[in-house]
Design a protein around this motif. Structure first.
Motif: not given
Length: 307
Positions: A199-201, A209-210, A226-227, A302-304
C-alpha cells in the motif's frame, strides 16, 4: 645453408604456437565477493541519508528435520497433537537442540532466525531457570489446510533473577502446528502465518507511515509498518485522548491494544508494530491510525489493504 634456414624457421613457428597457447589458457576465477551485510531491526535509523531501502533478508533455516508423515488429511489434529508432545518433551528435558529441530521453517523465517538461533534462545531460557512440566492437550482444531491449533495447558516455572526464587504458573494457550513437506512442526511464539502488504505510504503532520506486513498469531494480529518522523519534535501515538488504531474486518471494527509509540525527531523506524487482540479467521481489510475519542475529525491515517 638451406638446412640452417629451415631449422630457424621451425624454431620461430614453434615459439609462436607456444605463445598463442599460453595466451589462451584460462585465467584464475575471481574471488567471491563477501555477502552484503544486513541492517538490524528494532533500531531507530537517522533520517534522511541513512534510511534503509527495505527490510533485511531473513536468514534461511537449515533443512526441515525428519518426522512423521501426515498420512490422511483427517488425521491432522492427532498428528499435530503428537508433534506438540514431542516438542514439549524436549522443552521439559531442557534439550534446546532437539526442540529447535521441531520448529517450523515458516515461523523461523518470519523472525529472521536459523535453527541455531532458536536453539541458542532456548538455551538462554533454560539457563535463566525456566522449566516446563504437566502438559495437557485439551483440544485440537483445524485452522486451515496446513495449520492445526492445539489447545494446551502446562506449568511454567520461572526464576526471579533478583531474589533467586522460582515461581510456577499455569499457562493455557493455543499452539499452531504447521504441516511442512509432510511433517507436522510447531510454530514458535504462537504464530500462524503472515501476509505482505503493498500500500502507498501516507504523510500527516510530518509523520510518514507505510504498512508492510500483517502477522497472525493464535491470540492477536500484528501490523508491522515503517514510520519516519521528519520533524524536529518527537511524535507520540497512543495518548489517553486517542485510539491508537482501529482495524476493520468487513462490517466489524476492532480497536487495537492501546500502547504508546514514540517516534523521535528525524528518525526512521522500519519495524514499528501495532497489535489487535483476538484469534481472527480473516485478515483485516484496513486500518485507521490515531483516531481521536472526543472529536469528530478524521483519523491521521486510513489504509485499505485490498483483497
Amino acid at each position: 645453408m638451406k638446412k640452417m634456414l629451415g631449422t630457424i624457421c621451425f624454431i620461430a613457428v614453434f615459439l609462436l604456437v607456444s605463445g598463442c597457447q599460453a595466451s589462451l589458457a584460462p585465467s584464475a576465477a575471481p574471488a567471491a565477493l563477501p555477502p552484503a551485510p544486513t541492517l538490524p531491526l528494532m533500531t531507530p535509523i537517522p533520517l534522511p541519508s541513512d534510511t534503509p531501502g527495505g527490510a533485511p533478508s531473513a536468514a534461511l533455516p537449515s533443512a526441515t528435520p525428519a518426522g512423521q508423515p501426515t498420512g490422511d488429511a483427517d488425521r491432522g489434529p492427532a498428528l499435530a497433537a503428537a508433534a506438540v508432545r514431542r516438542y514439549f518433551t524436549a522443552l521439559q528435558a531442557g534439550d534446546a537442540q532437539a526442540a529447535s529441530r521441531l520448529l517450523s521453517t515458516m515461523s523461523l523465517v518470519i523472525d529472521g532466525m536459523t535453527r541455531g538461533d532458536a536453539a541458542a534462545e532456548l538455551e538462554g531460557v533454560f539457563e535463566a531457570g525456566s522449566g516446563y512440566s504437566g502438559l495437557q492437550i485439551l483440544d485440537s482444531q483445524v485452522f486451515d489446510e496446513k495449520t492445526v491449533l492445539v489447545h494446551v495447558s502446562y506449568q511454567l516455572a520461572a526464576r526471579d533473577t533478583a531474589t533467586g526464587k522460582t515461581t510456577t504458573s499455569q499457562v493455557d494457550e493455543l499452539w499452531p502446528v504447521r504441516r511442512e513437506a509432510g511433517v507436522w512442526l510447531v510454530n514458535r511464539h504462537k504464530v500462524i502465518d503472515y501476509h505482505s502488504l503493498d500500500v502507498p505510504e501516507q504523510l500527516t503532520a510530518g509523520l510518514t507511515v507505510e504498512p508492510r506486513e500483517l502477522i497472525r498469531y493464535s491470540d492477536h494480529i500484528r501490523m508491522v509498518f515503517l514510520a519516519q518522523n521528519g520533524t524536529n519534535e518527537a511524535i507520540v501515538l497512543g495518548q489517553p485522548s486517542e485510539v491508537i488504531a482501529t482495524f476493520i474486518f468487513g462490517s466489524q471494527r476492532v480497536d487495537a491494544e492501546q500502547n504508546r509509540l514514540i517516534f523521535d525527531r528525524l528518525r526512521s523506524y522500519p519495524d514499528a508494530a501495532i497489535d489487535v487482540k483476538g484469534l481472527f479467521k480473516q485478515y483485516p481489510d484496513g486500518v485507521e491510525i490515531r483516531r481521536w475519542k472526543n472529536y469528530n475529525v478524521a483519523p491521521w491515517f486510513t489504509f485499505h489493504f485490498g483483497g
